[in-house]
Design a protein around this motif. Structure first.
Motif, PDB file in Angstrom:
ATOM      1  N   LEU A 175      51.629 -38.585 101.316  1.00  0.00           N
ATOM      2  CA  LEU A 175      52.865 -39.366 101.335  1.00  0.00           C
ATOM      3  C   LEU A 175      54.108 -38.478 101.260  1.00  0.00           C
ATOM      4  N   ALA A 176      53.966 -37.279 100.691  1.00  0.00           N
ATOM      5  CA  ALA A 176      55.106 -36.351 100.656  1.00  0.00           C
ATOM      6  C   ALA A 176      55.498 -35.907 102.058  1.00  0.00           C
ATOM      7  N   GLY A 177      54.580 -36.001 103.011  1.00  0.00           N
ATOM      8  CA  GLY A 177      54.868 -35.636 104.397  1.00  0.00           C
ATOM      9  C   GLY A 177      55.365 -36.793 105.229  1.00  0.00           C
ATOM     10  N   LEU A 178      55.794 -37.875 104.571  1.00  0.00           N
ATOM     11  CA  LEU A 178      56.299 -39.069 105.248  1.00  0.00           C
ATOM     12  C   LEU A 178      57.749 -39.277 104.847  1.00  0.00           C
ATOM     13  N   SER A 179      58.638 -39.466 105.811  1.00  0.00           N
ATOM     14  CA  SER A 179      60.063 -39.611 105.518  1.00  0.00           C
ATOM     15  C   SER A 179      60.615 -40.972 105.919  1.00  0.00           C
ATOM     16  N   ARG A 180      59.753 -41.918 106.265  1.00  0.00           N
ATOM     17  CA  ARG A 180      60.202 -43.256 106.657  1.00  0.00           C
ATOM     18  C   ARG A 180      59.230 -44.279 106.077  1.00  0.00           C
ATOM     19  N   PRO A 181      59.692 -45.469 105.763  1.00  0.00           N
ATOM     20  CA  PRO A 181      58.772 -46.479 105.229  1.00  0.00           C
ATOM     21  C   PRO A 181      57.879 -47.042 106.319  1.00  0.00           C
ATOM     22  N   LEU A 182      56.627 -47.307 105.973  1.00  0.00           N
ATOM     23  CA  LEU A 182      55.691 -47.966 106.875  1.00  0.00           C
ATOM     24  C   LEU A 182      55.497 -49.413 106.420  1.00  0.00           C
ATOM     25  N   ARG A 183      55.176 -50.264 107.358  1.00  0.00           N
ATOM     26  CA  ARG A 183      55.092 -51.695 107.063  1.00  0.00           C
ATOM     27  C   ARG A 183      54.014 -52.016 106.029  1.00  0.00           C
ATOM     28  N   LEU A 184      52.849 -51.387 106.169  1.00  0.00           N
ATOM     29  CA  LEU A 184      51.735 -51.675 105.279  1.00  0.00           C
ATOM     30  C   LEU A 184      50.862 -50.435 105.164  1.00  0.00           C
ATOM     31  N   LEU A 185      50.512 -50.071 103.950  1.00  0.00           N
ATOM     32  CA  LEU A 185      49.629 -48.921 103.766  1.00  0.00           C
ATOM     33  C   LEU A 185      48.798 -49.111 102.507  1.00  0.00           C
ATOM     34  N   ALA A 186      47.755 -48.301 102.396  1.00  0.00           N
ATOM     35  CA  ALA A 186      46.884 -48.333 101.224  1.00  0.00           C
ATOM     36  C   ALA A 186      46.514 -46.912 100.857  1.00  0.00           C
ATOM     37  N   PHE A 187      46.440 -46.642  99.552  1.00  0.00           N
ATOM     38  CA  PHE A 187      45.972 -45.335  99.100  1.00  0.00           C
ATOM     39  C   PHE A 187      44.986 -45.517  97.951  1.00  0.00           C
ATOM     40  N   GLU A 188      44.021 -44.604  97.885  1.00  0.00           N
ATOM     41  CA  GLU A 188      42.998 -44.685  96.843  1.00  0.00           C
ATOM     42  C   GLU A 188      43.552 -44.183  95.513  1.00  0.00           C
ATOM     43  N   TYR A 189      43.062 -44.784  94.441  1.00  0.00           N
ATOM     44  CA  TYR A 189      43.357 -44.278  93.099  1.00  0.00           C
ATOM     45  C   TYR A 189      42.042 -44.157  92.322  1.00  0.00           C
ATOM     46  N   THR A 190      42.027 -43.286  91.324  1.00  0.00           N
ATOM     47  CA  THR A 190      40.913 -43.204  90.387  1.00  0.00           C
ATOM     48  C   THR A 190      41.479 -43.286  88.979  1.00  0.00           C
ATOM     49  N   PRO A 191      40.848 -44.038  88.076  1.00  0.00           N
ATOM     50  CA  PRO A 191      41.361 -44.167  86.713  1.00  0.00           C
ATOM     51  C   PRO A 191      41.516 -42.834  85.993  1.00  0.00           C
ATOM     52  N   ALA A 192      40.666 -41.852  86.310  1.00  0.00           N
ATOM     53  CA  ALA A 192      40.729 -40.557  85.629  1.00  0.00           C
ATOM     54  C   ALA A 192      41.952 -39.743  86.029  1.00  0.00           C
ATOM     55  N   THR A 193      42.566 -40.066  87.150  1.00  0.00           N
ATOM     56  CA  THR A 193      43.750 -39.318  87.627  1.00  0.00           C
ATOM     57  C   THR A 193      44.837 -40.303  88.051  1.00  0.00           C
ATOM     58  N   LEU A 194      45.173 -41.197  87.149  1.00  0.00           N
ATOM     59  CA  LEU A 194      46.117 -42.254  87.486  1.00  0.00           C
ATOM     60  C   LEU A 194      47.525 -41.712  87.747  1.00  0.00           C
ATOM     61  N   ASP A 195      47.814 -40.516  87.253  1.00  0.00           N
ATOM     62  CA  ASP A 195      49.125 -39.926  87.498  1.00  0.00           C
ATOM     63  C   ASP A 195      49.362 -39.673  88.992  1.00  0.00           C
ATOM     64  N   ILE A 196      48.277 -39.449  89.753  1.00  0.00           N
ATOM     65  CA  ILE A 196      48.435 -39.263  91.199  1.00  0.00           C
ATOM     66  C   ILE A 196      48.913 -40.560  91.846  1.00  0.00           C
TER      67      ILE A 196
END
Length: 259
Positions: A175-196
């Motif tokens: 996401l740091a390599g994205l400079s414009r908003p996208l209409r819809l996206l999804a990213f994975e999370y893990t409880p052990a690294t919720l800070d990401i």
């Protein structure tokens, strides 16, 4: 099955890992059908979709069956070879590059027996390696891969109507390599690294006004009846991660500007 037994049977751990992933993600027809139904709520026929971290292609194929034109990004050589055989001459285009904050090259750590958790993030690998859910995972191989950015991919392929990001701890860099908003996206999370996940939410907040929802595990059902604004969702995500050790996906939907 131990490495010694595998050696005696002539089975390479990487081969076992590939077929294990195929069985889990492609071998259960009821899961495939649920995923296909869910993907029809994400894209419309003719839409462009990015599948970043395509793995064995189950998400890419479900999106394609929903009518989308899909670009599947998978830098792992064995998985990319498998995908290339699957998607030849179809609505899915394979791109073997990884995606990150900057274009260049990087080292991909591969877990031969568990290829779904191969990663570009050494920090994530160290942290989850201490979690009991990752016990037995060994990142025994390294390969140098080409890295590009979401901005460059949009310039090349067009802006996706939906973008899925599942890259084992490297989501914030994507996401740091994205400079414009996208209409819809999804990213994975893990409880052990919720800070990401928090870093991903911060980046999206800098790009636009989003509402959020959550899918836990492979349920393909939203956890919340309503999509939440950022502040309320952060609290809901922390609560969910505190009581459920399974990973999941955060869905972000761009709010339409008032006319």
């Amino acid at each position: 099955m131990t490495a010694t037994v595998l050696h005696r049977l002539g089975i390479r751990p990487a081969t076992l890992g590939l077929w294990r992933s195929i069985l889990i993600y492609r071998g259960q027809f009821w899961r495939r059908r649920a995923l296909e139904r869910f993907c029809r709520t994400l894209v419309r026929p003719g839409d462009l979709a990015f599948d970043i971290g395509a793995h064995v292609g189950n998400r890419s194929e479900a999106l394609a069956r929903a009518g989308a034109r899909v670009v599947a990004f998978e830098p792992q050589p064995r998985l990319a070879d498998f995908l290339e055989r699957r998607v030849a001459n179809g609505p899915i285009r394979l791109d073997r590059r990884a995606v990150g904050a900057e274009a260049g090259r990087a080292e991909l750590a591969i877990a031969p027996r568990h290829p779904t958790v191969s990663t570009l993030s050494a920090d994530w690998r160290r942290r989850v390696g201490e979690d009991r859910g990752f016990r037995g995972v060994e990142w025994a191989e390294r390969v140098e891969v080409e890295v590009t950015t979401l901005d460059r991919l949009i310039a090349q392929y067009g802006e996706p109507a939906f973008c899925k990001i599942d890259v084992e701890g490297h989501e914030a860099e994507v996401l740091a390599g994205l400079s414009r908003p996208l209409r819809l996206l999804a990213f994975e999370y893990t409880p052990a690294t919720l800070d990401i996940a928090e870093r991903c939410l911060d980046r999206l907040a800098a790009l636009g006004t989003y509402r959020f929802n959550l899918v836990v595990g492979e349920s393909f059902r939203y956890r919340r009846a309503e999509w939440l604004p950022a502040a309320a969702f952060r609290a809901a995500l922390a609560q969910e991660a505190g009581r459920n050790t399974r990973s999941g996906d955060v869905y972000a939907r761009l709010e339409e500007p008032e006319r």
